[in-house]
Design a protein around this motif. Sequence first.
Motif, short mmCIF file in Angstrom:
data_model
loop_
_atom_site.label_atom_id
_atom_site.label_comp_id
_atom_site.label_asym_id
_atom_site.label_seq_id
_atom_site.Cartn_x
_atom_site.Cartn_y
_atom_site.Cartn_z
N PRO A 112 14.64 0.69 18.57
CA PRO A 112 16.02 0.49 18.11
C PRO A 112 16.06 -0.10 16.71
CG PRO A 112 15.40 -1.25 19.61
CD PRO A 112 14.27 -0.26 19.62
N ASP A 113 17.20 0.00 16.07
CA ASP A 113 17.34 -0.42 14.68
C ASP A 113 17.35 -1.94 14.60
OD1 ASP A 113 17.82 -0.73 12.02
OD2 ASP A 113 19.83 0.12 12.06
N VAL A 114 16.17 -2.54 14.78
CA VAL A 114 16.08 -4.00 14.80
C VAL A 114 16.44 -4.60 13.45
CG1 VAL A 114 14.40 -4.06 16.66
CG2 VAL A 114 13.59 -3.96 14.32
N VAL A 115 16.25 -3.85 12.37
CA VAL A 115 16.58 -4.36 11.05
C VAL A 115 18.10 -4.48 10.92
CG1 VAL A 115 16.39 -3.92 8.57
CG2 VAL A 115 14.49 -3.40 10.08
N GLY A 116 18.83 -3.60 11.63
CA GLY A 116 20.29 -3.65 11.58
C GLY A 116 20.88 -4.66 12.56
N GLY A 117 20.05 -5.44 13.24
CA GLY A 117 20.55 -6.48 14.11
C GLY A 117 20.43 -6.19 15.59
N GLY A 133 0.84 -1.19 0.00
CA GLY A 133 0.00 0.00 0.00
C GLY A 133 0.87 1.24 0.00
N SER A 134 0.37 2.32 0.60
CA SER A 134 1.15 3.56 0.64
C SER A 134 1.89 3.73 1.96
CB SER A 134 0.24 4.77 0.38
OG SER A 134 -0.78 4.82 1.34
N LEU A 135 1.94 2.67 2.79
CA LEU A 135 2.67 2.74 4.05
C LEU A 135 4.17 2.70 3.78
CD1 LEU A 135 2.60 2.78 7.14
CD2 LEU A 135 2.56 0.30 7.08
N ARG A 136 4.90 3.63 4.34
CA ARG A 136 6.35 3.67 4.21
C ARG A 136 6.94 3.81 5.61
NH1 ARG A 136 4.97 1.76 0.43
NH2 ARG A 136 5.08 2.40 -1.71
N ILE A 137 7.71 2.82 6.03
CA ILE A 137 8.39 2.88 7.33
C ILE A 137 9.75 3.52 7.09
CG2 ILE A 137 9.29 1.56 9.29
CD1 ILE A 137 6.27 1.44 9.05
N GLN A 138 9.98 4.68 7.70
CA GLN A 138 11.23 5.39 7.49
C GLN A 138 12.32 4.97 8.45
OE1 GLN A 138 9.73 9.38 7.73
NE2 GLN A 138 8.99 9.34 5.63
N SER A 139 11.95 4.59 9.68
CA SER A 139 12.96 4.12 10.62
C SER A 139 12.32 3.31 11.73
CB SER A 139 13.75 5.29 11.21
OG SER A 139 12.93 6.08 12.04
N VAL A 140 13.13 2.47 12.35
CA VAL A 140 12.70 1.68 13.50
C VAL A 140 13.74 1.91 14.59
CG1 VAL A 140 12.15 -0.61 14.37
CG2 VAL A 140 11.81 -0.10 11.94
#
Length: 143
Positions: free
Chosen positions: A34-39, A25-32
């Motif tokens: 803590p940076d869980v995506v970075g580990g 959809g039009s949802l855009r996650i700009q940041s998380v």
Amino acid sequence: MKRSLWLLLVALAACTAPQGIRTTGSLRIQSVQPDVVGGCRVRAGDWMLLTGNTFGTQADWDRGSNHALFPPDPGLPAESPEITRAENPATLMFRVPQGAQSGTLRLHVEGVGDAEIPIVVEGLAPQMAVPGCELPTPPQNPN
């Protein structure tokens, strides 16, 4: 010239997009944070902060039309979801629920879209802090 400029813009967009986060959809996650995506790991009771284009209103979350579900499937609802900023960019803060496991956090925003964010949940044993993985400051009046 136009082609090389276009390729440069595509490369910049790929570098700035959060790695590992899938959205629809039009949802855009700009940041998380803590940076869980970075580990970075999270534990039950830790606060998480998501920054995106829109997360609706607090009333939407209170009605249950939007949700953040943690593994294991079918999903544990996030504790204390709170919209801390409604726009530019919107921010959503909540706690990692008891019983959460490593896997995919599934976020649904009614009328906007969905996101899948890989998370690593660690046990309760104290761990060494990972630089750049500081938890967000809890809201002023946590529930």
